[in-house]
Scaffold this motif. Structure first.
Motif, mmCIF file in Angstrom:
data_model
loop_
_atom_site.group_PDB
_atom_site.id
_atom_site.type_symbol
_atom_site.label_atom_id
_atom_site.label_comp_id
_atom_site.label_asym_id
_atom_site.label_seq_id
_atom_site.Cartn_x
_atom_site.Cartn_y
_atom_site.Cartn_z
ATOM 1 N N SER A 147 41.269 58.757 26.681
ATOM 2 C CA SER A 147 41.468 58.361 28.029
ATOM 3 C C SER A 147 40.841 57.364 28.551
ATOM 4 O O SER A 147 41.023 56.686 29.330
ATOM 5 C CB SER A 147 41.092 59.716 28.843
ATOM 6 O OG SER A 147 42.001 60.608 28.540
ATOM 7 N N ILE A 148 39.563 57.280 28.119
ATOM 8 C CA ILE A 148 38.544 56.154 28.579
ATOM 9 C C ILE A 148 39.005 54.730 27.997
ATOM 10 O O ILE A 148 39.177 53.709 28.842
ATOM 11 C CB ILE A 148 36.928 56.521 27.959
ATOM 12 C CG1 ILE A 148 36.568 57.458 28.752
ATOM 13 C CG2 ILE A 148 36.112 55.042 28.062
ATOM 14 C CD1 ILE A 148 35.172 57.876 28.166
ATOM 15 N N HIS A 149 39.479 54.839 26.911
ATOM 16 C CA HIS A 149 40.453 53.731 26.267
ATOM 17 C C HIS A 149 41.519 53.179 27.164
ATOM 18 O O HIS A 149 41.707 52.164 27.301
ATOM 19 C CB HIS A 149 40.703 54.009 24.909
ATOM 20 C CG HIS A 149 40.948 52.923 23.989
ATOM 21 N ND1 HIS A 149 39.943 52.122 23.423
ATOM 22 C CD2 HIS A 149 42.081 52.069 23.543
ATOM 23 C CE1 HIS A 149 40.559 51.122 22.608
ATOM 24 N NE2 HIS A 149 41.874 50.906 22.785
ATOM 25 N N ILE A 150 42.036 54.322 27.391
ATOM 26 C CA ILE A 150 43.340 53.882 28.373
ATOM 27 C C ILE A 150 42.995 53.435 29.871
ATOM 28 O O ILE A 150 43.690 52.477 30.334
ATOM 29 C CB ILE A 150 44.338 55.081 28.426
ATOM 30 C CG1 ILE A 150 44.864 55.466 27.039
ATOM 31 C CG2 ILE A 150 45.279 54.885 29.461
ATOM 32 C CD1 ILE A 150 45.629 56.615 26.917
ATOM 33 N N PHE A 151 42.017 54.146 30.344
ATOM 34 C CA PHE A 151 41.286 53.791 31.633
ATOM 35 C C PHE A 151 41.280 52.314 31.886
ATOM 36 O O PHE A 151 41.565 51.537 32.689
ATOM 37 C CB PHE A 151 40.038 54.455 31.802
ATOM 38 C CG PHE A 151 39.439 53.933 33.306
ATOM 39 C CD1 PHE A 151 39.925 54.378 34.428
ATOM 40 C CD2 PHE A 151 38.495 53.115 33.373
ATOM 41 C CE1 PHE A 151 39.413 54.009 35.711
ATOM 42 C CE2 PHE A 151 37.821 52.755 34.326
ATOM 43 C CZ PHE A 151 38.249 53.210 35.768
ATOM 44 N N HIS A 152 40.558 51.629 30.857
ATOM 45 C CA HIS A 152 40.527 50.043 30.674
ATOM 46 C C HIS A 152 41.664 49.319 30.261
ATOM 47 O O HIS A 152 42.215 48.379 30.793
ATOM 48 C CB HIS A 152 39.338 49.512 29.872
ATOM 49 C CG HIS A 152 39.075 48.046 29.923
ATOM 50 N ND1 HIS A 152 38.830 47.413 30.922
ATOM 51 C CD2 HIS A 152 39.365 46.968 28.737
ATOM 52 C CE1 HIS A 152 38.601 45.997 30.816
ATOM 53 N NE2 HIS A 152 39.164 45.852 29.500
ATOM 54 N N GLY A 153 42.330 49.864 29.309
ATOM 55 C CA GLY A 153 43.494 49.053 28.465
ATOM 56 C C GLY A 153 44.705 49.065 29.547
ATOM 57 O O GLY A 153 45.463 47.943 29.715
ATOM 58 N N ALA A 154 44.925 50.141 30.171
ATOM 59 C CA ALA A 154 46.084 50.282 31.154
ATOM 60 C C ALA A 154 45.965 49.407 32.208
ATOM 61 O O ALA A 154 46.993 49.042 32.904
ATOM 62 C CB ALA A 154 46.500 51.597 31.662
ATOM 63 N N TRP A 155 44.619 48.673 32.766
ATOM 64 C CA TRP A 155 44.544 47.930 33.823
ATOM 65 C C TRP A 155 44.476 46.588 32.971
ATOM 66 O O TRP A 155 45.211 45.483 33.633
ATOM 67 C CB TRP A 155 43.084 48.350 34.366
ATOM 68 C CG TRP A 155 42.724 47.203 35.254
ATOM 69 C CD1 TRP A 155 43.265 47.081 36.555
ATOM 70 C CD2 TRP A 155 41.987 45.859 35.188
ATOM 71 N NE1 TRP A 155 42.900 45.923 37.219
ATOM 72 C CE2 TRP A 155 42.142 45.321 36.256
ATOM 73 C CE3 TRP A 155 41.395 45.346 34.195
ATOM 74 C CZ2 TRP A 155 41.499 44.093 36.554
ATOM 75 C CZ3 TRP A 155 40.680 44.255 34.169
ATOM 76 C CH2 TRP A 155 40.928 43.610 35.429
ATOM 77 N N SER A 156 43.770 46.460 31.974
ATOM 78 C CA SER A 156 43.667 45.115 31.605
ATOM 79 C C SER A 156 44.992 44.558 30.768
ATOM 80 O O SER A 156 44.926 43.394 30.943
ATOM 81 C CB SER A 156 42.822 45.420 29.988
ATOM 82 O OG SER A 156 42.349 44.324 29.205
ATOM 83 N N MET A 157 45.890 45.456 30.413
ATOM 84 C CA MET A 157 46.981 44.990 30.090
ATOM 85 C C MET A 157 47.885 44.143 31.068
ATOM 86 O O MET A 157 48.287 43.101 30.786
ATOM 87 C CB MET A 157 48.020 45.887 29.462
ATOM 88 C CG MET A 157 48.673 46.953 30.582
ATOM 89 S SD MET A 157 49.453 48.253 30.066
ATOM 90 C CE MET A 157 50.050 49.151 31.445
ATOM 91 N N PHE A 158 47.824 44.342 32.376
ATOM 92 C CA PHE A 158 48.125 43.699 33.291
ATOM 93 C C PHE A 158 47.659 42.392 33.440
ATOM 94 O O PHE A 158 48.513 41.333 33.514
ATOM 95 C CB PHE A 158 48.125 44.439 34.697
ATOM 96 C CG PHE A 158 48.883 45.667 34.985
ATOM 97 C CD1 PHE A 158 50.170 45.520 35.084
ATOM 98 C CD2 PHE A 158 48.221 46.776 34.996
ATOM 99 C CE1 PHE A 158 50.746 46.861 35.510
ATOM 100 C CE2 PHE A 158 48.884 47.815 35.166
ATOM 101 C CZ PHE A 158 50.089 48.032 35.272
ATOM 102 N N GLN A 159 46.462 42.248 33.263
ATOM 103 C CA GLN A 159 45.788 40.675 33.177
ATOM 104 C C GLN A 159 46.510 40.107 32.070
ATOM 105 O O GLN A 159 46.548 38.755 32.176
ATOM 106 C CB GLN A 159 44.243 40.856 33.394
ATOM 107 C CG GLN A 159 43.842 41.380 34.483
ATOM 108 C CD GLN A 159 43.760 40.369 35.462
ATOM 109 O OE1 GLN A 159 44.744 40.150 36.561
ATOM 110 N NE2 GLN A 159 42.928 39.270 35.435
ATOM 111 N N SER A 160 46.348 40.802 30.818
ATOM 112 C CA SER A 160 46.636 39.981 29.534
ATOM 113 C C SER A 160 48.154 39.504 29.592
ATOM 114 O O SER A 160 48.467 38.643 29.172
ATOM 115 C CB SER A 160 46.533 40.880 28.451
ATOM 116 O OG SER A 160 45.321 41.256 28.316
ATOM 117 N N LEU A 161 49.038 40.306 30.487
ATOM 118 C CA LEU A 161 50.452 40.032 30.405
ATOM 119 C C LEU A 161 50.558 38.797 31.284
ATOM 120 O O LEU A 161 51.704 38.307 31.501
ATOM 121 C CB LEU A 161 51.388 41.236 30.578
ATOM 122 C CG LEU A 161 51.244 41.968 29.286
ATOM 123 C CD1 LEU A 161 52.188 43.369 29.685
ATOM 124 C CD2 LEU A 161 51.783 41.478 27.998
#
Lengths: 257, 638, 260
Positions: C206-220
């Motif tokens: 969940s911690i991984h997703i907490f950053h990843g699921a936000w970060s992916m918007f930026q990366s995309l």
């Protein structure tokens, strides 16, 4: 009203790029809290010279937060703890009597230390020279009001163009990525109608040159927090999008709406 | 003998066009055979470099900064003038020309100023095409404001960062050429001598500030775009590294230095707070559009300013100049601030400032409007002083900001040394004795984009088929030795005082005697005291460290040593000019009301000073100024 | 060449030379921005898997239902076992049994491989680009999640292997029976140590997703001031839901709320 502070400084001293560096401790007594951070270093340097010791080299020039020359790590933060403030605009009234201040140069493999707190940031210029411009040779311009630009677009371009090129974004980034710097310029130019002709080529060459020198963005957001101009992370997203488009899009059709 | 300025014949509106037709051209294929060395990367240097490289010249650029983008043009806040007449308020090239000559107190060349006004419109087009995000209105067209007392709205701006945006625009255009390999860029290279042989410029000698290496660079022409010399005052709004060295070294090699006493004191800066202060911070003049300037009527009023009732406030500009009020030109605003402070009305802990009050406009338009217009400036003020300008009036005081004097140049911007050009603030410029707000950016870009690239071919065309002088030539070798010796001398004096100390002491003298008001006694005193301090400098200077690494004490010592010589010339020039005009106020020449009084019969000329040697004072050459179009009047802003 | 080679640590000389550009779409994977794009896309695939996996697992709480089995008779069976069997029969008769499932599995394995490979190579790139500070850093925006993506990623990866071994391959228990999802889960997670492993790993996920699921918007490059504020909330909400859902299983089993 003005008070004086007694501070302990731990300053990185390094005679030259290839020499080893180390922290030296200095006592800075009776520093007026009206002094700016750099004026505090001036005072320390004057005292060092009086004592026959070699003064600390630190980067500075305009001292009004616009030239982008200054910038050091202050207690672990690029440009210190004051948000949206370059080192030169940081004032000693933000510190307390008895504080210990640790001062270190920007760190990144692409920013070698020149001496003490001064680093070489010329890779940032390398990024600009491959695409951070609009090709408009002198004399070719049409009337400035020929092309209306929505105020929102001009304002957003200005937000991005406010970058002063100090390198704090790179310094603050745990990966030494230069995404904020690069994207600010990419967005400044790519958002404007004048910049459309070179839009994808610009994003492509600037990103690829950036990656020759700097690390990769992992979206921590440290850069924007450290930025003295508070440049937004949004621009990084816009740049990423334009970069991917530069690879995917059929550029022959790029002037079709 | 002063060479002819080469003003073209014909009606003023046709001079530049006919001159462009008459200059010798260099064939496009031959341009790459000419090497042009450009020193300085501010507006003038960067735009000249970019444009000349676009034309095809072989360009080398030198800056002592770590990046060309650091040049101090970046700090200009307010805006750039152009005679676009987008407001339909009666502006025209002729009006801009007229205003500039008048604002300069009739001490500039008509033909130059007209050209400046003429190309001003091209500058806005050019910069917009390059993507400079000028402020716009909701309709998408460019916004303008009135600035620095102009009665038309002709100032284009990009928030409070117009200088930054224009400089970055020029820098980007230059970097494009660097990327294309058309420009060779040298960073952290400080020009320390101009090399002259057979009467013309052959190249320069530079010191690499990182390694201490001294090297020669030769070219067909040298352009000095090295800025002004306000830092002779120690405290000024200039950047810490701004200096006169490049221009001064050229002066010592034969370039005449014109009107050194014309220095501009900007009325709205943050007052000095302490003796450790290293520089002064400008608050854009645009603040005067909405802010009201006042001091308490009672000299010993210790109340907080916001508690002082209206009748007890002395709005001295509004009372004295009902027509212009707070928008009088810079020199008038500055001098009046000095007068009230000298009379003991000063405010703040050191009683060295006057209030600039936004209370009325905040009440009228709301805080949001003020924040939108001036937010970044007011925030900067708050950071520096720790006082909230929305709550209490700002304190301001004049500070040295710009120098109208500089290397004498002809209509082609060539100095008295053939092949050596000066552009931007480094030349004695088009501003006469006083520069109008938002005109410095205009002049830098005019010189760099439109004038120099056109006029330089006139000199180069004759040089076709020649190679730049070899850097092995004895003149280069000697210049290199001189630079090395000078650096060595700084290191070996072994005295007790830092370059900073001497700079600060010099600044105090210059501010005291050659500052906002000057008189004969003071100027004479200045000359002797400057000399005494200079002697002390060469005996008691302490520069530590070595010359083969970055060593800012060496840089500083070199710059300060040149400031000494310049300061003396400023005093001599001010002494010779027994009149008041623009930024030069001689107490002996004032009207009964204390306004500046020009002496057009004897002083409507440019003073250009020729260097001989250290022991012989410079001699003055005069270029008479003829006014065919502008009527000389006593400036009145009442 | 896939990733650039290291050249030299000095200012004007690049740290790494630009490689020759590969043909589309491989060229996308040659740069860090492109790799982040791939990382985000594969992240979305993996996120989708995690969400579906969790939703599927929630059937644990339905317990037994009456179900028409392959022999044509109604019998009581655990709902989650029925669902497991359904997955194997997905798209039958268009595809033979388990083909669709294997298709999804191969897709996921590919996504994992790219997600991990891009992370590894970018990490290496960042290590080369970065010089550590000698004094203590004081981070402002970087949070625990963003700073520990590599660690949480690696641990989740090993957990995944364990999870497969435990419940897909049945290596950790003699009681494991293929197809008996419910029983296998209850048997496995009744062991407190194993339950703890599941809880711990899912917190990290969940911690991984907490950053990843936000970060992916930026990366995309998915960024619009109109909804930017929602992106953080989306990531936090998603991470929270996954955390709640996934740790509820071991907790429910340990506490006996769910048993055989």
């Amino acid at each position: 009203m003005s008070n004086t502070l007694n501070l302990t400084l731990q300053v990185w001293r390094q005679p030259s790029t290839n020499a080893a560096g180390t922290f030296e401790t200095y006592q800075a007594h009776n520093i007026s809290d009206d002094a700016s951070f750099l004026e505090m270093l001036d005072i320390v340097n004057e005292r060092l010279i009086e004592d026959g010791k070699i003064p600390i080299e630190f980067p500075h020039d305009c001292r009004e937060g616009i030239c982008g020359t200054c910038g050091v790590m202050i207690n672990g933060r690029a440009h210190g703890h004051e948000k949206g403030t370059a080192t030169c605009q940081l004032h000693m009234r933000k510190f307390n009597d008895g504080d210990t201040i640790v001062i270190e140069p920007w760190r990144a493999a692409a920013f070698p230390v020149v001496r003490d707190l001064v680093v070489d940031r010329s890779p940032l210029d390398r990024i600009i020279e491959v695409g951070g411009f609009i090709t408009a040779p002198t004399g070719t311009a049409q009337d400035a009001n020929q092309q209306p630009i929505p105020k929102e677009v001009a304002d957003s371009a200005m937000d991005a163009a406010a970058c002063i090129g100090c390198g704090a974004c790179v310094a603050a980034c745990p990966n030494s990525a230069a995404q904020l710097f690069t994207s600010a310029k990419v967005w400044h130019l790519n958002s404007l109608p004048q910049g459309q002709a070179e839009r994808y080529k610009r994003a492509e060459s600037m990103v690829e040159t950036m990656e020759e020198f700097f690390g990769s963005c992992t979206n921590h957001g440290e850069c924007s927090e450290a930025c003295p101009k508070e440049i937004s992370l949004d621009f990084i997203a816009y740049m990423n999008k334009d970069y991917i488009k530069s690879k995917v899009k059929n550029r022959r059709m790029s002037s079709q709406i | 003998m002063l060479p002819d300025a080469g003003i073209p014949e014909g009606p003023i509106a046709d001079k530049w066009d006919s001159h462009k037709f008459n200059v010798n051209l260099v064939n496009p294929a031959n341009k790459r055979k000419f090497k042009v060395l450009i020193v300085g990367t501010g507006l003038a240097g960067a735009s000249a470099a970019a444009t000349m490289a676009e034309l095809g010249y072989d360009v080398e650029v030198f800056t002592f900064h770590d990046s060309p983008r650091r040049a101090h043009s970046i700090a200009a806040q307010g805006g750039i003038n152009a005679a676009k007449n987008y407001r339909n308020d009666g502006d025209s090239v002729y009006r801009l020309f007229y205003d500039t000559v008048k604002g300069g107190d009739y001490r500039s060349r008509e033909a130059n100023v007209y050209r400046l006004a003429e190309v001003s419109v091209n500058i806005i087009d050019q910069m917009t095409a390059q993507g400079v995000p000028f402020a716009r209105e909701y309709g998408g067209l460019l916004d303008n404001r009135s600035f620095g007392g102009a009665q038309v709205s002709r100032t284009f701006y990009a928030r409070g960062q117009t200088g930054q945006q224009l400089l970055i625009g020029a820098y980007q255009q230059m970097m494009r050429q660097v990327g294309l390999g058309k420009i060779k860029l040298h960073t952290r290279m400080e020009m320390l001598d101009l090399v002259v042989k057979d009467g013309s410029a052959q190249g320069i000698v530079c010191r690499n500030l990182t390694t201490g290496d001294v090297t020669s660079h030769s070219g067909h022409a040298v352009v000095l775009a090295t800025g002004g010399y306000s830092n002779v005052f120690y405290l000024s709004t200039n950047a810490m590294a701004s200096n006169v060295t490049a221009a001064w070294r050229a002066h010592r090699k034969g370039a005449y230095f014109a009107n050194p006493c014309y220095t501009q004191i900007h009325p709205t800066c943050i007052p000095v707070s302490d003796d450790f202060q290293s520089k002064l911070t400008l608050m854009s003049e645009s603040l005067r559009n909405d802010g009201r300037i006042w001091v308490p009527r009672d000299r010993d009023d210790n109340r907080l300013p916001q508690n002082i009732p209206e009748p007890e406030r002395y709005y001295y500009l509004e009372e004295k100049y009902p027509a212009f009020g707070n928008l009088v030109p810079r020199d008038v605003a500055s001098r009046n601030a000095k007068t009230v402070v000298d009379q003991g009305y000063g405010v703040g802990p050191a009683k060295n400032g006057v209030y600039l009050d936004f209370a009325d406009v905040i009440q009228r338009d709301g805080r949001d409007v003020v924040e939108e217009k001036y937010g970044n400036l007011l925030q900067m003020y708050e950071r520096i002083t720790g006082e909230d300008p929305y709550e209490m009036p700002m304190r301001i005081y004049p500070a040295v900001h710009y120098t109208m004097g500089g290397l004498w140049v002809d209509y082609n911007l060539m100095t008295t040394i053939p092949g050596c050009y000066a552009a931007g603030e480094a030349n004695f410029s088009d501003h006469g004795a006083n520069r109008l707000g938002a005109s410095a950016l205009m002049q830098g870009l005019s010189d760099g984009y439109f004038v120099l690239p056109t006029t330089i071919s006139n000199y180069l065309a004759d040089k076709l088929g020649t190679q730049p002088l070899s850097t092995d030539d004895e003149v280069f070798q000697k210049a290199e030795r001189d630079v090395v010796d000078r650096v060595q001398e700084f290191l070996s004096i072994g005295g007790t005082k830092s370059p900073e100390y001497f700079h600060r002491e010099l600044g105090k003298l210059v501010w005291e005697y050659i500052g906002m008001a000057r008189n004969e006694n003071g100027l004479e005193k200045a000359i002797s005291e400057i000399r005494a301090l200079r002697d002390e400098f060469w005996k008691d200077l302490r520069v530590l460290g070595t010359k083969d690494t970055l060593n800012s004490s060496i840089e500083k010592a070199g710059r300060v040593s040149d400031f000494f010589e310049l300061a003396e010339l400023m005093a001599r020039d001010a002494l010779t000019r027994e009149e008041s005009c623009g930024g030069h106020f001689r107490e002996e020449s004032q009207t009964e009301e204390g306004e500046a009084l020009r002496q057009d019969d004897s002083f409507a000329h440019v003073s250009a000073w020729e260097w001989h040697d250290m022991d012989t004072p410079q001699t003055e050459h005069r270029e008479a100024l003829e006014f065919e179009y502008v009527k000389l009047t006593q400036r009145s802003y009442k | 060449m896939a990733s650039p080679t290291l050249v030299k640590k000095s200012s004007d000389a690049p740290l790494r030379a630009k490689g020759k550009e590969l043909p589309f779409p491989l060229n996308l994977y040659q740069t860090a921005v492109g790799k982040k794009w791939v990382m985000a896309l594969t992240g979305i695939m993996l996120l989708g898997f995690v969400v579906f996996h969790m939703v599927g697992n929630l059937k644990l709480y339905i317990g037994q239902v009456e179900h028409l089995n392959a022999e044509g008779e109604y019998k009581l069976d655990y709902d989650i076992n029925i669902y497991g069997e359904y997955l194997r029969e997905l798209l039958v008769p268009l595809l033979p049994r388990t083909y669709a499932l294997w298709g999804l599995r191969f897709g996921l394995i590919g996504a994992f491989a790219l997600h991990i490979h891009s992370a590894l190579t970018l990490t290496r790139m960042n290590q080369v680009s970065n010089v550590a500070y000698s004094s203590k850093r004081d981070f402002i925006a970087a949070n625990f999640a963003s700073r520990t993506m590599r660690v949480s990623g690696i641990i989740v990866f090993f957990y995944l292997i364990f999870h497969l071994a435990d419940l897909t391959w049945g290596w950790t228990s003699d009681e494991w029976v293929r197809g008996h999802v419910y029983e296998n889960m209850v048997n496995s997670m009744s062991r407190p140590i194993v339950a703890l492993v599941y809880i711990f790993a899912n917190i990290l996920l969940s911690i991984h997703i907490f950053h990843g699921a936000w970060s992916m918007f930026q990366s995309l490059g998915i960024n619009n001031p109109k909804y930017n504020a929602l992106r953080r909330g989306f990531a936090a909400g998603l991470a929270g839901l996954i955390l709640l859902g996934n740790i509820s299983f071991p907790l429910a089993i340990l506490s006996g709320v769910v048993d055989i």
